[in-house]
Design a protein around this motif. Structure first.
Motif, short mmCIF file in Angstrom:
data_model
loop_
_atom_site.label_atom_id
_atom_site.label_comp_id
_atom_site.label_asym_id
_atom_site.label_seq_id
_atom_site.Cartn_x
_atom_site.Cartn_y
_atom_site.Cartn_z
N LEU A 273 0.83 -1.00 -0.16
CA LEU A 273 -0.19 0.03 0.10
C LEU A 273 0.94 1.15 0.14
CD1 LEU A 273 -2.95 -0.96 2.65
CD2 LEU A 273 -3.28 -0.37 0.20
N LEU A 274 0.68 2.25 -0.77
CA LEU A 274 1.58 3.21 -1.05
C LEU A 274 1.13 4.38 0.12
CD1 LEU A 274 1.72 3.89 -4.76
CD2 LEU A 274 3.06 2.32 -3.41
N ASN A 275 0.04 4.17 0.88
CA ASN A 275 -0.15 4.99 1.76
C ASN A 275 -1.10 4.09 2.98
OD1 ASN A 275 0.71 7.61 0.93
ND2 ASN A 275 -1.21 7.52 -0.45
N ASN A 276 -0.72 4.39 4.18
CA ASN A 276 -1.52 3.65 5.18
C ASN A 276 -2.48 4.73 5.84
OD1 ASN A 276 1.50 2.59 5.74
ND2 ASN A 276 -0.22 0.94 5.56
N GLU A 277 -2.65 5.84 5.35
CA GLU A 277 -3.71 6.58 5.86
C GLU A 277 -4.43 7.25 4.52
OE1 GLU A 277 -0.58 7.68 7.02
OE2 GLU A 277 -0.67 6.45 8.85
N ALA A 278 -5.48 7.35 4.35
CA ALA A 278 -6.16 7.81 3.15
C ALA A 278 -7.26 8.81 3.37
CB ALA A 278 -6.76 6.76 2.21
N LEU A 279 -7.50 9.87 2.59
CA LEU A 279 -8.53 10.97 3.23
C LEU A 279 -9.99 10.14 2.39
CD1 LEU A 279 -9.56 13.53 4.09
CD2 LEU A 279 -9.50 14.23 1.47
N PHE A 310 -7.44 -8.79 -4.69
CA PHE A 310 -7.40 -8.34 -3.75
C PHE A 310 -8.54 -8.60 -2.88
CE2 PHE A 310 -5.73 -5.33 -6.91
CZ PHE A 310 -4.25 -5.23 -6.58
N GLU A 311 -8.22 -8.78 -1.57
CA GLU A 311 -9.10 -9.30 -0.55
C GLU A 311 -9.33 -8.07 0.58
OE1 GLU A 311 -8.04 -12.90 0.91
OE2 GLU A 311 -8.17 -14.05 -0.84
N LEU A 312 -10.39 -7.38 0.81
CA LEU A 312 -10.57 -6.74 1.74
C LEU A 312 -11.58 -7.02 2.87
CD1 LEU A 312 -9.30 -4.89 -0.20
CD2 LEU A 312 -10.75 -2.91 0.29
N THR A 313 -11.00 -6.71 4.27
CA THR A 313 -11.70 -7.08 5.12
C THR A 313 -11.92 -5.91 6.18
OG1 THR A 313 -9.98 -7.97 6.67
CG2 THR A 313 -11.26 -9.37 5.46
N ASP A 314 -13.11 -5.83 7.00
CA ASP A 314 -13.36 -4.62 7.46
C ASP A 314 -12.86 -5.13 8.96
OD1 ASP A 314 -15.28 -6.30 8.78
OD2 ASP A 314 -17.10 -5.08 7.84
N GLN A 315 -13.54 -3.77 10.12
CA GLN A 315 -12.67 -4.03 11.29
C GLN A 315 -13.33 -5.28 11.92
OE1 GLN A 315 -13.80 0.06 11.92
NE2 GLN A 315 -11.95 0.35 13.02
N SER A 316 -14.62 -5.74 11.53
CA SER A 316 -15.05 -7.07 12.11
C SER A 316 -14.63 -8.46 11.50
CB SER A 316 -16.59 -7.11 12.02
OG SER A 316 -17.09 -5.61 12.72
N GLY A 317 -13.86 -8.06 10.52
CA GLY A 317 -13.16 -9.16 10.03
C GLY A 317 -14.01 -9.86 8.61
N VAL A 352 -15.00 1.53 -0.67
CA VAL A 352 -14.24 1.57 0.60
C VAL A 352 -14.70 2.91 1.51
CG1 VAL A 352 -12.12 0.36 -0.17
CG2 VAL A 352 -12.54 3.07 -0.76
N GLY A 353 -15.58 3.72 1.04
CA GLY A 353 -16.07 5.13 1.52
C GLY A 353 -17.06 4.37 2.63
N LYS A 354 -17.25 3.39 2.78
CA LYS A 354 -18.29 3.01 3.96
C LYS A 354 -17.61 2.72 5.26
CE LYS A 354 -21.79 1.03 0.76
NZ LYS A 354 -22.41 -0.24 0.38
N TYR A 355 -16.16 2.69 5.10
CA TYR A 355 -15.45 1.92 6.28
C TYR A 355 -14.38 3.01 6.60
CZ TYR A 355 -17.31 -2.05 3.93
OH TYR A 355 -18.18 -2.94 3.49
N ALA A 356 -13.99 2.71 8.10
CA ALA A 356 -13.04 3.64 8.77
C ALA A 356 -11.76 2.97 8.58
CB ALA A 356 -13.26 3.70 10.45
N ALA A 357 -11.61 1.53 8.67
CA ALA A 357 -10.26 1.10 8.47
C ALA A 357 -10.48 -0.22 7.79
CB ALA A 357 -9.78 0.60 9.91
N LEU A 358 -9.20 -0.63 7.03
CA LEU A 358 -9.58 -1.95 6.46
C LEU A 358 -8.20 -2.65 6.27
CD1 LEU A 358 -11.30 -0.55 2.97
CD2 LEU A 358 -12.58 -2.31 4.79
N VAL A 378 -5.05 -0.01 6.10
CA VAL A 378 -5.17 1.41 5.80
C VAL A 378 -6.36 2.00 6.56
CG1 VAL A 378 -6.70 0.74 4.09
CG2 VAL A 378 -5.66 3.07 3.81
N ASP A 379 -6.03 3.35 7.24
CA ASP A 379 -7.20 4.01 7.91
C ASP A 379 -7.64 5.01 6.82
OD1 ASP A 379 -6.87 2.76 10.52
OD2 ASP A 379 -5.05 4.02 10.88
N ILE A 380 -9.10 5.17 6.88
CA ILE A 380 -9.86 5.96 5.92
C ILE A 380 -10.27 7.11 6.72
CG2 ILE A 380 -11.68 5.98 4.19
CD1 ILE A 380 -11.21 3.08 3.83
N LEU A 381 -9.79 8.37 6.61
CA LEU A 381 -10.12 9.61 7.48
C LEU A 381 -11.07 10.72 6.91
CD1 LEU A 381 -6.40 9.73 8.65
CD2 LEU A 381 -8.32 8.29 9.79
#
Length: 521
Positions: A273-279, A310-317, A352-358, A378-381
């Motif tokens: 990931l090129l950034n670990n924090e994203a707006l 790519f496989e993405l999981t939310d904070q609940s797994g 990804v806009g629905k999530y705060a962290a992935l 990645v944290d989505i801020l």
């Protein structure tokens, strides 16, 4: 001194006989067993007595445990539970007592053996990745430990970091720790149906994975005759566990061990990931590197070719479903003995806009084999809003423009966010560069509907950025001048210019292209 390390025999007499014959031909002098002598197949008594006759150190596996205790089988797959219940009736009291007396962990000469994990061996956990191996290394008191349970021959090596991969031969190095799965005698799950075991040549410090063919059809016929689970273990080496078909599982971290004959000698795979924090709404680029060490080229999408997912999981797994019709961009071919690096935007593939962290993992599939990276995060801020305004676009819509900042790599970064009137749709989130919190940045919209941003990026240095109404970049200039006098002023032609400063050169922080699609928030 040569040790044969065997395990996960699972009452497969044909496989065990061939392994013991091969070990004798290799002039093995000693044996050790990492457990699961019984279960799944039709000859628990014969296999148990053969192992006992070896007079070797053996540890307890989960099937050994449940076949010698009357505990509930609620956690087992129904097919496996049927075999455990059947096996309990076959073993006499002496045989069950011998299994019950096995230790979970045992030292052997200068190494250790365990069936599952060293940290909580009685919980029967699995070790497939670097994080799970790290927990074991914290409890490992010898340089070398052999384990089983997964039926997949993986080797983990720890120095300052942990590397892991498949192997055929390993030369044990000084100052390193190894946690090595010996594969399975009776039920391999790595796509190779041959029985697997390990020979450890202690004199030469070499570990060798051995594969031995046996009469699979004979084993299957016995299982079919008894109408239980082992009949489902086919030549593919697959086994259904809790609805998951475990077949040809190959895992790798960001770094791969270079073992003799390893599949990783053919393909190296990593992702970052090129950034670990994203707006929120900002592109989330992930760079994939594939090094094809083979002579033949790899073709995307063909039966024996390659694909990337790519496989993405939310904070609940929970898994995040991709956007319908989203496509991962990858080269059509990767030439032999060449390396490619390509980037995808996770924003264009997942909502990804629905999530705060992935958590993010990349998966490379080549033919029937898969390689999976460690998890990245990645944290989505939402960002701190500094200024906003609403203005009409040339086509009559009302857009909401805002300047927001987030901290990235210990520096504040400024962003322009372009959205519709009620901000339910985001059209672009564009990084403008470093942001100095001295003085307030200026945000204006000119008569052509273009957006102008002027902000301080360093001592006496400003960046003047201009965008179309949809966020497409127009210009990006670096200006020098005193904070008290540099400002945006109308140019008399329906636009804005910078007054009080001098143009220096294009800045070092280029503006990326705007996002090509609208994203609902």
């Amino acid at each position: 001194m040569k040790y044969a390390i065997i395990g996960d025999i699972h009452a497969n007499l044909e496989a065990l006989d061939r392994v013991l014959e091969d070990a004798e031909a290799q002039k093995v002098t000693h044996y050790a067993c990492v457990g699961d002598i019984v279960g799944y197949n039709a000859n628990p008594i014969e296999c148990l007595e053969k192992v006992r006759a070896l007079k070797c150190i053996c540890v307890r596996g989960n099937h050994d445990h449940y076949c010698s205790h009357s505990e509930s089988l609620n956690g087992f797959h129904p097919l496996a539970a049927d075999v455990v219940a059947w096996t309990r009736k076959q073993l006499n009291e002496d045989q069950q007592t011998w299994l019950r007396n096995l230790r979970y962990v045992s030292p052997v000469e200068t190494f250790t053996i365990v069936h599952s994990t060293l940290d909580m061996p009685e919980q029967w956990g699995y070790v497939f990745d670097r994080l799970e191996a790290e927990a074991n290394f914290n409890y490992q008191t010898t340089a070398l430990c052999f384990y089983g349970h997964t039926h997949v021959p993986l080797a983990f090596e720890r120095t300052d970091t942990i590397r892991f991969g498949l192997y055929t031969k390993i030369r044990v190095g000084l100052g390193k720790k190894y946690f090595i799965n010996v594969g399975s005698v009776g039920q391999p799950r790595d796509g190779d149906p041959r029985a697997a075991y390990v020979i450890y040549d202690m004199l030469n410090n070499v570990i060798e994975l051995r594969r031995v063919a046996y009469d699979i059809e004979k084993t299957q016929k016995k299982n079919i005759g008894r109408r239980f689970a082992g009949a489902h273990c086919g030549p593919s080496g697959s086994w259904p566990i809790k609805g998951i078909r475990m077949r040809a599982i190959f895992l790798t971290g960001l770094g791969s061990l270079v073992f003799v004959g390893s599949v990783f000698a053919q393909i190296d795979f990593s992702a970052k990931l090129l950034n670990n924090e994203a707006l929120l709404c900002e592109p989330i680029p992930i760079a994939v590197t594939i090094q094809n060490n083979r002579i033949d080229a790899l073709s995307a999408g063909s039966e024996q070719g390659y694909s990337v997912a790519f496989e993405l999981t939310d904070q609940s797994g929970l898994l995040v479903r991709p956007i319908a019709d989203a496509v991962v961009q990858m080269p059509a071919t990767i030439g032999g003995q060449s390396t490619v690096v390509f980037t995808n935007d996770l924003q264009s593939i997942f909502p990804v806009g629905k999530y705060a962290a992935l958590a993010v993992r990349a998966r490379l599939t080549v033919g029937s084999r898969s390689f999976v990276t460690d998890k990245m995060y990645v944290d989505i801020l939402p960002g701190a809003e500094i200024v906003r305004l609403q203005a009409p676009t040339p086509d009559g819509e009302i857009h909401t423009y805002s300047l927001r900042s987030i901290s990235r790599e210990k520096r504040d970064r400024l962003f322009l966010r372009v959205a519709n009137e009620d901000e339910s749709l985001c059209y672009a989130a564009i990084e403008l560069g470093r942001f100095m919190r001295i003085g307030k940045p200026t945000l204006e919209v000119d008569g052509l509907g273009r957006i102008h941003v002027l902000h301080l990026s360093g001592p006496n240095r400003f960046i003047h950025s201009v965008f179309e109404a949809n966020g497409a970049p127009v210009s990006h200039d670096l200006v020098e001048g005193d904070l008290s006098v540099v400002r945006l002023v109308e140019d008399g032609q329906g636009s804005f210019r910078v007054a009080g400063g001098g143009l220096v050169s294009p800045p070092r922080d280029p503006i990326p292209e705007a996002l090509p699609v609208r994203r609902g928030l």
